[in-house]
Design a protein around this motif. Sequence first.
Motif, PDB file in Angstrom:
ATOM      1  N   GLY A 588      -1.443  16.535  31.620  1.00 22.42           N
ATOM      2  CA  GLY A 588      -2.555  15.703  32.065  1.00 22.42           C
ATOM      3  C   GLY A 588      -2.103  14.438  32.780  1.00 22.42           C
ATOM      4  O   GLY A 588      -2.908  13.536  32.999  1.00 22.42           O
ATOM      5  N   GLN A 589      -0.836  14.337  33.103  1.00 23.27           N
ATOM      6  CA  GLN A 589      -0.294  13.182  33.813  1.00 23.27           C
ATOM      7  C   GLN A 589       0.687  13.705  34.852  1.00 23.27           C
ATOM      8  O   GLN A 589       1.362  14.701  34.605  1.00 23.27           O
ATOM      9  CB  GLN A 589       0.577  12.336  32.882  1.00 23.27           C
ATOM     10  N   PRO A 590       0.827  13.011  35.959  1.00 30.60           N
ATOM     11  CA  PRO A 590       1.859  13.420  36.913  1.00 30.60           C
ATOM     12  C   PRO A 590       3.220  12.892  36.471  1.00 30.60           C
ATOM     13  O   PRO A 590       3.298  11.987  35.644  1.00 30.60           O
ATOM     14  CB  PRO A 590       1.426  12.723  38.205  1.00 30.60           C
ATOM     15  N   LEU A 591       4.271  13.486  37.014  1.00 20.84           N
ATOM     16  CA  LEU A 591       5.569  12.818  36.948  1.00 20.84           C
ATOM     17  C   LEU A 591       5.585  11.813  38.095  1.00 20.84           C
ATOM     18  O   LEU A 591       5.239  12.152  39.227  1.00 20.84           O
ATOM     19  CB  LEU A 591       6.713  13.818  37.145  1.00 20.84           C
ATOM     20  N   PHE A 608      13.799  18.903  43.458  1.00 24.83           N
ATOM     21  CA  PHE A 608      13.622  18.782  42.007  1.00 24.83           C
ATOM     22  C   PHE A 608      13.355  20.179  41.457  1.00 24.83           C
ATOM     23  O   PHE A 608      13.103  21.115  42.215  1.00 24.83           O
ATOM     24  CB  PHE A 608      12.471  17.811  41.671  1.00 24.83           C
ATOM     25  N   ARG A 609      13.421  20.298  40.131  1.00 28.00           N
ATOM     26  CA  ARG A 609      13.189  21.590  39.495  1.00 28.00           C
ATOM     27  C   ARG A 609      11.962  21.525  38.593  1.00 28.00           C
ATOM     28  O   ARG A 609      11.699  20.482  37.994  1.00 28.00           O
ATOM     29  CB  ARG A 609      14.384  22.014  38.625  1.00 28.00           C
ATOM     30  N   SER A 622       1.330  21.365  41.523  1.00 23.48           N
ATOM     31  CA  SER A 622       0.375  21.609  42.611  1.00 23.48           C
ATOM     32  C   SER A 622       0.791  20.861  43.875  1.00 23.48           C
ATOM     33  O   SER A 622       0.478  21.273  44.982  1.00 23.48           O
ATOM     34  CB  SER A 622      -1.015  21.142  42.196  1.00 23.48           C
ATOM     35  N   HIS A 623       1.495  19.762  43.675  1.00 26.51           N
ATOM     36  CA  HIS A 623       1.737  18.888  44.815  1.00 26.51           C
ATOM     37  C   HIS A 623       2.923  17.987  44.501  1.00 26.51           C
ATOM     38  O   HIS A 623       3.078  17.536  43.371  1.00 26.51           O
ATOM     39  CB  HIS A 623       0.480  18.032  45.059  1.00 26.51           C
ATOM     40  N   VAL A 671       9.348   9.713  43.479  1.00 23.67           N
ATOM     41  CA  VAL A 671       8.999  11.131  43.522  1.00 23.67           C
ATOM     42  C   VAL A 671       7.782  11.332  42.624  1.00 23.67           C
ATOM     43  O   VAL A 671       7.814  10.955  41.443  1.00 23.67           O
ATOM     44  CB  VAL A 671      10.176  12.010  43.029  1.00 23.67           C
ATOM     45  N   ILE A 672       6.708  11.890  43.196  1.00 25.51           N
ATOM     46  CA  ILE A 672       5.488  12.140  42.418  1.00 25.51           C
ATOM     47  C   ILE A 672       5.234  13.643  42.396  1.00 25.51           C
ATOM     48  O   ILE A 672       5.241  14.291  43.449  1.00 25.51           O
ATOM     49  CB  ILE A 672       4.274  11.410  43.030  1.00 25.51           C
ATOM     50  N   VAL A 673       5.065  14.187  41.194  1.00 22.47           N
ATOM     51  CA  VAL A 673       4.829  15.626  41.045  1.00 22.47           C
ATOM     52  C   VAL A 673       3.558  15.796  40.226  1.00 22.47           C
ATOM     53  O   VAL A 673       3.449  15.262  39.115  1.00 22.47           O
ATOM     54  CB  VAL A 673       6.023  16.310  40.332  1.00 22.47           C
TER      55      VAL A 673
END
Length: 699
Positions: A588-591, A608-609, A622-623, A671-673
Amino acid sequence: MAVLFFTACQSHLPEANYNVIPQPKEVNLEESAKAFTLSETTEIYFADGLQREAEFLSEYINDILGYGLKVNEYQDQPDGILLKLAPADFDQAEAYEITVNPKQIVVKGADAAGVFYGVQTIRKSLPIGELKTANCQLPTGVIRDWPNFGYRGMHLDPCRHFMPLDSVKIYIDMLALHNMNQFHFHLTEDQGWRIEIKKYPELTKVGAYRNGTVIGRNGRIYDSIRYGGFFTQEELRELVQYAAERHVNIIPEIDLPGHMQAALASYPWLGCTGGPYEVWKRWGVSDDVLCAGNEATMQFVEDVLNEVMDIFPSPYIHIGGDECPKVRWEKCPKCQKKIKELGLKKDDRFSAEDYLQSYVMNRMAKVVEARGRRVIGWDEILEGNVSETAIIMSWRGTEGGIEAARKGHDVIMCPTSYLYFDYYQSEDPSTEPSCVGGYLPVSRVYEFKPLPSVLTEEQQKHIIGVQANIWTEYIKSFWHVEYMAMPRMDALTEIQWNNPKDRDFEAFVERCRHQAKLYDLYHYNYAKQIFNPEVYTDTVPTNLATRKPIFLREQPNEQYASKGAPILNDGEKGRIAYNSGRWLGFWGQPLDAVIDLEQPATMSNVRFRALVNKGAWIYNPSHASVLVSDDGENFREVAQLDIPITTWVDKDGNFTYELTFEQVKARYVEVIVKDHMLPEDHDGYGHPAWIFVDEIEIN
Ligand code: ACM
Ligand code: ZN
């Protein structure tokens, strides 16, 4: 020259090392003093009641050094190895003290078990495999030792796959070597009934054999090989004796009222529908359970428990209670009549059928308690109104144990996530014999803390012990049982015996190396990952991000926070186990990670992996986007990537994602994942998917 040579040799006799597994609590050596020299002419002297301990010591010395020692009854204070009892010198059971001087080794115990553990410590301290038939030296000093937990156990399931008597004896030897005193013997299952009951001969004539076994994992394809076996009462009595000599108590388990399909196949009237039933050929949890509304069924269980108690003198009798579906009871006129009769009603916590299970368990607890024994049950028995006298075995995590201790039950901790030794020990299952799944390396076992800090000191006293379990759906041979058990038993015994405040895994592994020499000596099959960690580590090439300062704008889920942000750029990448500590998990949170390259650098690629494990609700991201900054405050986006959601036809695994962009020069990289929502065809539809991210590379 000859004299000089001789002297030099004397001082280089192989030496014992008292830092064994489990680490004795106090080891005080007199470094400069002369040591005790152990040789073929050394004799062992035992006080009344300790002959078997003396014989064991002689046998162990023979195994390791190639000569047995003469064993004598104790008189005066002769030179040699003395075994004696001194209950008044200790304030707890199973404690011991070893005093070594050049003339004597005195092993003093609070009881015979204490002497036995002192003997184990001597055995484990001896130099192994250096020079057989050699004299060796035991350094002068004093060792004082006692266990933290009175209940130190291991469980074995000989039902899914049968383990013959001689193998079970080896298992008991393994327990003794690891200072364990409780063997939980799981004797009944859907897939096979393994204990002879004289009053109900069909249990072993029919119930001990299945007409095939599922092939592979979850399919419905079976081999057609008749499979089974059982222990006669005579064999079990022999086993009880064998274990008792090694200060191991055997706790028999008759698993009620579920996991009973083999009994139902033997006597179909035991079930709600009357059958027909077959001894189950696949794994899982059968819906067909004992009929709780049938008095004859209750009488059957009572009779079985009474025969079991005739064989096993154990102060504890395990009556199961786990995984009992209620679907048959809901439709069974007899069970429903019983519910009415007893006035059982559903409430906001439990169903009437849950209370019916409590009725069965409490009724059988009385049968057990009438003979001065105590019952143990799996933590499901808390669902309802189980009597406070029952000991709770907390397996579905530690929560059941915590709740039970608060309610005043005694508790044994064996949570799946630390102590299910049917899980893999390495991150790469292709390097190991196939097993049920999961990932439980030795290092994680070593981290287990049996006394939850949420409990008061008074409540913590209810945690009487710790054990590990070995279920055998995918473990077909005892060779494989050994591999699953060791060296995880080394970690377990250090927790059971010492529950150390500070745990130094590397020092522990050093102790394991010596213990492994004993495993080799006894031809035990054991897992070796902890001795070759480099083979089990995947590294990435050093890049701009490697081990640079990193921080997270959003925190990972606390269960999967591992060592925090530095996991993401420590140069080591996770494999496929999400709980390996190499992955950060977000729900429920992004990296959202910011890496400080410490000086402006030129880059055009970020990798990244992420993991995909759809059954565990872990999906691909997703993004992803990459932003850069010169001052750490004002960021500009340089790349982004949309990633379609994985589907059931796609493979699970560990995937690398890459964002390439026009070359830029900057000091800070963000970096946002982001996650996907779980899709409609997933059980968790409507919830976010987990994302698990590791090793970020910048080039
Ligand atoms: C259990 O693992 N079903 C106790
Ligand atoms: Zn019924």
